[in-house]
Design a protein around this motif. Sequence first.
Motif, PDB file in Angstrom:
ATOM      1  N   GLN A  48      25.245  19.099  38.066  1.00 40.55           N
ATOM      2  CA  GLN A  48      24.818  19.472  39.418  1.00 40.55           C
ATOM      3  C   GLN A  48      24.975  20.968  39.684  1.00 40.55           C
ATOM      4  O   GLN A  48      24.143  21.583  40.363  1.00 40.55           O
ATOM      5  N   ASP A  54      28.947  19.882  42.024  1.00 40.53           N
ATOM      6  CA  ASP A  54      29.773  18.881  41.355  1.00 40.53           C
ATOM      7  C   ASP A  54      30.983  18.481  42.186  1.00 40.53           C
ATOM      8  O   ASP A  54      31.641  19.321  42.804  1.00 40.53           O
ATOM      9  N   GLU A  55      31.267  17.161  42.163  1.00 39.79           N
ATOM     10  CA  GLU A  55      32.449  16.592  42.820  1.00 39.79           C
ATOM     11  C   GLU A  55      32.898  15.385  42.000  1.00 39.79           C
ATOM     12  O   GLU A  55      32.110  14.796  41.258  1.00 39.79           O
ATOM     13  N   ASP A  56      34.146  14.999  42.175  1.00 40.49           N
ATOM     14  CA  ASP A  56      34.642  13.798  41.516  1.00 40.49           C
ATOM     15  C   ASP A  56      33.821  12.584  41.944  1.00 40.49           C
ATOM     16  O   ASP A  56      33.527  12.395  43.130  1.00 40.49           O
ATOM     17  N   ASN A 112      31.772  13.135  37.359  1.00 40.73           N
ATOM     18  CA  ASN A 112      30.717  13.811  38.123  1.00 40.73           C
ATOM     19  C   ASN A 112      29.354  13.635  37.463  1.00 40.73           C
ATOM     20  O   ASN A 112      28.330  13.682  38.127  1.00 40.73           O
ATOM     21  N   ASP A 137      30.709  11.577  41.605  1.00 43.33           N
ATOM     22  CA  ASP A 137      29.311  11.610  42.035  1.00 43.33           C
ATOM     23  C   ASP A 137      28.416  10.744  41.153  1.00 43.33           C
ATOM     24  O   ASP A 137      27.458  10.137  41.613  1.00 43.33           O
ATOM     25  N   ASP A 189      32.876  13.688  32.442  1.00 38.21           N
ATOM     26  CA  ASP A 189      33.779  14.589  33.162  1.00 38.21           C
ATOM     27  C   ASP A 189      33.431  16.016  32.745  1.00 38.21           C
ATOM     28  O   ASP A 189      33.598  16.392  31.589  1.00 38.21           O
ATOM     29  N   GLU A 212      27.145  10.573  45.604  1.00 38.34           N
ATOM     30  CA  GLU A 212      27.321  11.899  46.194  1.00 38.34           C
ATOM     31  C   GLU A 212      27.849  11.765  47.626  1.00 38.34           C
ATOM     32  O   GLU A 212      27.349  10.959  48.426  1.00 38.34           O
ATOM     33  N   PHE A 262      36.012  18.050  36.722  1.00 37.77           N
ATOM     34  CA  PHE A 262      35.833  16.924  37.631  1.00 37.77           C
ATOM     35  C   PHE A 262      35.846  15.612  36.857  1.00 37.77           C
ATOM     36  O   PHE A 262      35.597  15.579  35.653  1.00 37.77           O
TER      37      PHE A 262
END
Length: 543
Positions: free
Chosen positions: A257, A265-267, A234, A269, A227, A295, A231
């Motif tokens: 990322q 970055d995203e939750d 990620n 990924d 984390d 992703e 996020f």
Amino acid sequence: MRPTARFSSYRSAVLAISLAALPLVVAPAFAQLSTAGSLLLQQGVGGVPGAADGVEHFGYALAAGDFDGDGRDDLAIGAPFEDDAPVADAGAVTIVYFAADLPVGSSSEVVTLEGLTAETASGDDQFGRALATGDFDGDGFDDLAIGIPGRRVVLGGGGIADGAGAILLIYGAAAGLDGGNVAFLHRDVTSFEGATAAGDELGAALAVGDFDHDGFDDLAVGAPGDDVVGFDDNGAVNVLYGSADGLSLARDQIWIQNDIVVNGDEDGDRFGSALAAGDFDGDGFDDLAVGVPFEDYLALADAGAIYQLVGGAAGLATGSGAPFVVQETIAADGSEPGDEFGSELSAGDLDGDGLDDLLVASPREDYDDPSFTIVDTGRVHVLSGTAGLGADPGAAQALDRDAFDQVVELGDRFGTTVAIGRFASGSAGIAVGAPFATVGAFQDAGSVFVANGPSFDPPASPLAFSQAGAVPGAEESGDRLGEALAVGDFDGNGFDDLAVGVPYEGVGAIPEAGAVNILWSAGLFRDGFEAANSASWSNAVSN
């Protein structure tokens, strides 16, 4: 350079091998991997140390390297769910040393975390879930990196981080891997970049390359559950650099990322789920491809992507070539929800141009026909290495199972594993695992597909292997042959052989104990005239 799949030297003589009948074998146009003399490795059988036990999943991870410097590659075999009584799923790794007279040397051994360090095994450590080899100290002997992604880390400041993950390094020597020369590393060690937290899964993926071209191999370590910057899951990748003293924390890097592409970055990924190292741009420095299979691309959930970092004198850095690749950027192959593009990666020079190419798998890809769709058949993409650009999505080829003259079926997950090797004279080849393929009446029995380059449209000399026929072991539902692959020259004949994990294979009445098949390269007179097998020989010659 030591890319993920290492090549051996090769000869110009070619053999014509007459394979024993296999329901899933297409006759090769020239020699490559053969079922002749194929070997089945199981714990406690034929010199392989240890004893089979239920649900160990021996063969779940594989890595090849010459640990003792005798000119023959050896094989590390992960059994990450082996119990270290009374601790469940502590994990173990079997080291098989291949002797001059084959198959298994007497020095083969089983190693565990508790046996090599002062650490105590804990439940769900999963020691051996990922493996990689490289010469980190430049002494001419390959070393072994072992991922322990489920490891519980006791924090120096107090507290426990379940599933934070760790890695163990064992250095090679003339007598083989040296149990007295090991390093146990995790993020709570001084100078190791990144904060230690539960669920990071450090060590879930590993890749080796010489990113700074100093003659010492370096190690990339995936932590897909990390984390970072607000996020969840990620993911991140740590990079440790080699030196005369082995892997060093002095120049440790950590990548996410957002470091490569703005707002990457995203939750969920899970950046770092797969890794591969190779010189994709031809500048002499190894680069790193990072798989991000979950992703979301635009509104397409879990379509998947890969990121590229470029090597240089100071180590890995961001580049200007193709830092972010999705299927949408590959001609005639758009992104779709759930493809999980980037789930598996492998690097090597497939076309002989001196630049490494990249295999990228999307095992959940659906096979689309104008009149129907077959779900989760899987696909593998070949991205060509390009000077100044790296692995080029604009010069990609795509392979489905039908490219191997096979029927595409529901849920094959073709591309769950991929590898590159030089199995015989001519171009390098690719191996693709489809562990959920149906073989005859047996669901999830698994198959492995092999083809030679340089072009794969269509692939040259396609082969398909299963346990139905001459590959040792009986096909059964749920065996999942092809769950792991490793390329190495185990007999020292100058051609690469292929180790194939069958981690859910039952051994007698023991369920899911696991096994490994070795398919030998069909090099000229690999082991005498193979008199005990159904091989035939010709004087065909190739330039």
